[in-house]
Design a protein around this motif. Structure first.
Motif, PDB file in Angstrom:
ATOM      1  N   GLU A  17      31.529  13.468  71.788  1.00  0.00           N
ATOM      2  CA  GLU A  17      30.935  14.042  71.044  1.00  0.00           C
ATOM      3  C   GLU A  17      28.848  14.062  71.923  1.00  0.00           C
ATOM      4  O   GLU A  17      28.546  14.452  72.604  1.00  0.00           O
ATOM      5  N   SER A 199      21.516  16.056  58.098  1.00  0.00           N
ATOM      6  CA  SER A 199      22.401  17.666  58.190  1.00  0.00           C
ATOM      7  C   SER A 199      23.502  17.135  57.361  1.00  0.00           C
ATOM      8  O   SER A 199      24.317  17.650  56.660  1.00  0.00           O
ATOM      9  N   ARG A 200      23.342  15.910  56.244  1.00  0.00           N
ATOM     10  CA  ARG A 200      24.177  15.757  54.894  1.00  0.00           C
ATOM     11  C   ARG A 200      25.435  15.852  55.731  1.00  0.00           C
ATOM     12  O   ARG A 200      26.388  15.416  53.734  1.00  0.00           O
ATOM     13  N   VAL A 201      26.267  15.672  56.394  1.00  0.00           N
ATOM     14  CA  VAL A 201      27.493  15.249  56.648  1.00  0.00           C
ATOM     15  C   VAL A 201      27.638  14.155  56.028  1.00  0.00           C
ATOM     16  O   VAL A 201      29.150  13.846  56.074  1.00  0.00           O
ATOM     17  N   VAL A 204      29.735  13.942  53.149  1.00  0.00           N
ATOM     18  CA  VAL A 204      31.564  13.818  53.056  1.00  0.00           C
ATOM     19  C   VAL A 204      32.379  13.210  53.748  1.00  0.00           C
ATOM     20  O   VAL A 204      33.789  12.671  53.912  1.00  0.00           O
TER      21      VAL A 204
ATOM     22  N   GLY B  81      27.088  20.383  54.075  1.00  0.00           N
ATOM     23  CA  GLY B  81      26.849  19.161  55.536  1.00  0.00           C
ATOM     24  C   GLY B  81      27.708  19.159  56.459  1.00  0.00           C
ATOM     25  O   GLY B  81      28.903  18.475  55.959  1.00  0.00           O
ATOM     26  N   LEU B  82      27.796  19.056  57.513  1.00  0.00           N
ATOM     27  CA  LEU B  82      28.799  19.302  58.882  1.00  0.00           C
ATOM     28  C   LEU B  82      28.057  18.639  59.738  1.00  0.00           C
ATOM     29  O   LEU B  82      26.730  18.883  60.436  1.00  0.00           O
ATOM     30  N   TYR B  83      28.031  17.966  60.725  1.00  0.00           N
ATOM     31  CA  TYR B  83      28.146  18.218  62.353  1.00  0.00           C
ATOM     32  C   TYR B  83      27.420  19.349  62.902  1.00  0.00           C
ATOM     33  O   TYR B  83      28.360  20.107  63.687  1.00  0.00           O
ATOM     34  N   PRO B  84      26.435  19.407  63.129  1.00  0.00           N
ATOM     35  CA  PRO B  84      25.739  20.582  63.902  1.00  0.00           C
ATOM     36  C   PRO B  84      25.997  21.180  65.189  1.00  0.00           C
ATOM     37  O   PRO B  84      26.485  22.812  65.520  1.00  0.00           O
ATOM     38  N   ARG B  85      26.439  20.220  66.549  1.00  0.00           N
ATOM     39  CA  ARG B  85      26.789  20.667  67.027  1.00  0.00           C
ATOM     40  C   ARG B  85      27.798  20.279  67.428  1.00  0.00           C
ATOM     41  O   ARG B  85      28.416  20.701  68.514  1.00  0.00           O
ATOM     42  N   MET B  86      28.891  20.112  66.456  1.00  0.00           N
ATOM     43  CA  MET B  86      30.808  20.239  66.741  1.00  0.00           C
ATOM     44  C   MET B  86      30.227  21.081  67.181  1.00  0.00           C
ATOM     45  O   MET B  86      30.298  22.395  65.725  1.00  0.00           O
ATOM     46  N   GLN B  91      36.078  19.971  65.152  1.00  0.00           N
ATOM     47  CA  GLN B  91      35.586  19.565  63.496  1.00  0.00           C
ATOM     48  C   GLN B  91      36.317  19.227  62.778  1.00  0.00           C
ATOM     49  O   GLN B  91      36.089  18.668  61.969  1.00  0.00           O
TER      50      GLN B  91
END
Lengths: 389, 296
Positions: A17, A199-201, A204, B81-86, B91
């Motif tokens: 990434e 981002s609070r990911v 998860v 929440g997840l990865y914003p730029r993926m 994802q």
């Protein structure tokens, strides 16, 4: 096996990434261009043939230009001889109109002028004056030529000796490289952690895998990307140096490459863990730098310790090179310079490994606790006590 | 079977869980209800070890849950929440792979789920460019692509438009019918009433009511009479313990004791005037909820 698979997946995501972003590619390209330019440009500039402007007062001897060109040690040296009015000698030199002025038996030049030029011009002008004087004294041409030949002195400059000096230089470069690499790639860890929390990911991710999986994967992925970038920069430098043909790096650098690699791995593992813990305590990118400041300061202390001790081994450097926070930027210097004894090297590596193991336990727990705490900033103590043991 | 047993958790002075216990059978769609701050999110987070309870334990099929078991679960947290730029397919594939799916399977399943959720033409978009509703769909796909045995969703309906709500409801019933244990929290009680077989109501950190929707409704000590009578008279006054819940012109909604004589009530209405509508029903879920959580 599941653990390894998970860590590999996380590492790959963090590697890829970041690798796939335009920012990474552009910054890598810029670094490569700068490195190449730093090596190639001086070579190009130095490589250009020297050109000297010689001023003379009074009449210009028509043979003077050809004689200086022939005497110059570097081929293709071009010489221009110009007339300078008597009263304006100093002004002409100061203004840079001429490199030097020959005024009868005197050479006038600016401070710090090229010594090769001075010596060459002085010898040629001296020769002319000698020939004139000899002729005036009634010597024949053959005797004059013989005497003149006897005054010619050949100068041989030795190549720098391989050994301690080269290694100390290499060690210094090694400590700069290590310091920059650890701080730079440590920032990647820091921002990566803060982004996941912001981002609070992370909720998860940690609902799926354990925090030490995430920590290990992130350090491995970003560490691998950092190592890759370092290697690419190294190759760029080597290629540029080969093209320029004058790779002006200390001769010991090749032999310290393995020392740099070893200490990059040891130092990065230690500091990356600490940067991750610092990042887990804040929720915003703006706060990340403050959280990481103590770590950067520790590294800087080590770096300056190494830089000020470059002249020689001393007790401060000896002690610092054994202590884990400083060892990654100080021990490589002593190893490269050959001043570290075997037991010191073994001890510092052992202490480094033990310290990293302890830090993974402590910072790993702070990281686990900090990640799941809300709010703007988390105290280390809160993170520690809330962590899942 | 998922079981939460006697969970206690305190954050400083705040008691989040105070002896919370309930269990969920496979193939069941369970609504987890409670007022704000009742402890729903904390209880759900304990299932995923995101909060470690001070006391009590969570078990799956009778055994404590380790991370390998948890890989077979799916979770949609309240704070999305997840990865914003993926990119979204990448994802969802990544999370499916983390849960143990092979790379190719994970990618195929991610593509299928995202397409089913209406994101077939956005597979290569970055998450951050999607609308809020579409991001929510990606979040759902993340929780479900690996076909979990247990699916826990914290407020899955929050922020969805009516079409999104319907789609989400359809997916949850489908998963439950396929044998997945599905637990979700919600404040939309009408929706829960339509959707769930079972509900668990939590208040002050412990379960105050638990059972099937119909069982809880019929188990209530109250009944409700809805009537439209062409009369100005307050014809219901003779009924014992009657309370007017709502009145709008001719129409009234009355809360009465469940043992009230329905025939007698109807006759009172009939005597007062023409009865255009008369129904006698147990409380709906919202009323059950209010009875359970309101103080006293």
């Amino acid at each position: 096996m599941k653990t390894l698979r998970i860590i590999r997946l996380i590492a790959w995501r963090d590697f890829w990434e970041r690798f796939a972003t335009r920012g990474f590619q552009i910054s890598s390209a810029v670094i490569m261009i700068i490195v190449a330019a730093l090596i190639v440009v001086p070579w190009y500039v130095e490589g250009a043939a020297p050109s000297w402007t010689v001023g003379v007062t009074g009449e210009v001897n028509p043979d003077l230009q050809a004689a200086i060109e022939a005497a110059a040690p570097e081929e293709d040296t071009s010489v221009e001889v110009v007339t300078v009015t008597d009263g304006e000698v100093e002004q002409a030199v100061r203004d840079g109109e001429v490199d030097l002025v020959v005024d009868d038996g005197e050479l006038i030049t600016s401070p710090g002028a090229d010594p090769t030029m001075l010596a060459t011009v002085a010898a040629v002008v001296g020769g002319f004056r000698f020939a004139e004087a000899a002729e005036g004294a009634g010597l024949d041409a053959a005797a004059t030529a013989e005497l003149l030949a006897a005054t010619a002195i050949e100068v041989t400059e030795l190549e720098p000796e391989e050994g301690d000096d080269g290694n100390v230089g290499a060690a210094f470069i090694a400590s700069i490289l290590l310091f920059m690499a650890i701080v730079f790639y440590g920032q990647w860890i820091l921002t990566g952690v803060v982004e996941e929390k912001a981002s609070r990911v992370v909720e998860v991710v940690l609902g799926t895998v354990r925090s030490h999986h995430l920590l290990a994967g992130k350090i491995a992925g970003i560490g691998a990307l950092g190592a890759l970038q370092l290697v690419v920069i190294g190759i760029t430098a080597a290629v540029a140096g080969t093209i320029a043909g004058t790779l002006d790096v200390p001769s010991g650098l090749g032999s310290v490459a393995w020392i740099v690699m070893l200490w990059f791995v040891l130092g990065f593992a230690f500091y990356a863990t600490a940067f991750a813990a610092a990042g887990s305590l804040v929720s915003r990118i703006e706060d990340a730098q403050n959280a990481a400041l103590p770590l950067t300061l520790l590294l800087m202390i080590g770096y300056f310790g190494a830089a000020f001790s470059i002249e020689g081994d001393n007790p401060v450097l000896q002690v610092m090179s054994l202590l884990p926070p400083f060892a990654p930027v100080t021990m490589p210097v002593r190893m490269a310079a050959g001043t570290a004894t075997a037991w010191e090297i073994v001890l510092s590596i052992a202490l480094m490994v033990v310290a990293t193991w302890l830090l993974v336990r402590v910072a790993g727990r702070v990281y686990a606790g900090g990640l799941l705490q809300g709010g703007r900033k988390t105290k280390v103590r809160e993170a520690w006590t809330s962590a899942r043991g | 079977m998922l079981e939460l047993r006697d969970l206690h958790k305190r954050f400083g002075d705040v008691v989040a869980l105070d002896g919370c216990s309930f269990s969920v059978e496979p193939g069941m769609l369970v609504g987890f209800l409670g007022p704000n701050g009742a402890g729903k999110t904390t209880a759900m987070r304990t299932i995923f070890d995101l909060v470690r309870p001070d006391r009590g334990e969570v078990t799956w099929n009778g055994a404590p849950i380790d991370y390998e078991t948890r890989l077979g679960f799916g979770y949609m947290p309240e704070e999305r929440g997840l990865y914003p730029r993926m990119r979204i397919r990448q994802q969802v594939t990544y999370f499916a792979a983390l849960h143990g799916m092979g790379r190719a399977d994970a990618e195929a399943a991610a593509t299928r789920w995202l397409t089913d959720l209406g994101l077939g033409d956005r597979l290569e978009s970055k998450l951050e460019v999607l609308s809020h509703g579409n991001q929510q769909r990606v979040q759902l796909a993340t929780a479900m692509t690996h076909d979990p045995e247990l699916l826990v969703l914290d407020e899955p309906f929050a922020g969805l438009d009516p079409i999104g709500v319907e789609a989400m409801a359809g997916i949850l019933s489908e998963r439950a019918a396929a044998g997945t244990v599905v637990v979700f929290s919600s404040h939309q009680l009408d929706l829960v009433e339509d959707l769930c077989e079972r509900v668990v109501i939590i208040d002050g950190g412990s379960v105050v009511l638990e059972g099937t929707v119909s069982g809880l409704r019929s188990g209530s000590p109250r009944r409700y009479i809805d009537a439209s009578v062409a009369s100005d008279a307050e014809w219901w006054l003779p009924l014992p313990g009657v309370v007017v819940v709502a009145a709008d012109g001719e129409h009234v909604r009355l809360a009465v004791d469940r043992n009230v004589d329905v025939g007698a009530a109807f006759r009172l209405a009939e005597t007062a005037g023409t009865v255009r509508h008369f129904s006698f029903e147990p409380p709906n879920l919202s009323e059950v909820f209010r009875e359970a959580v309101s103080p006293g």
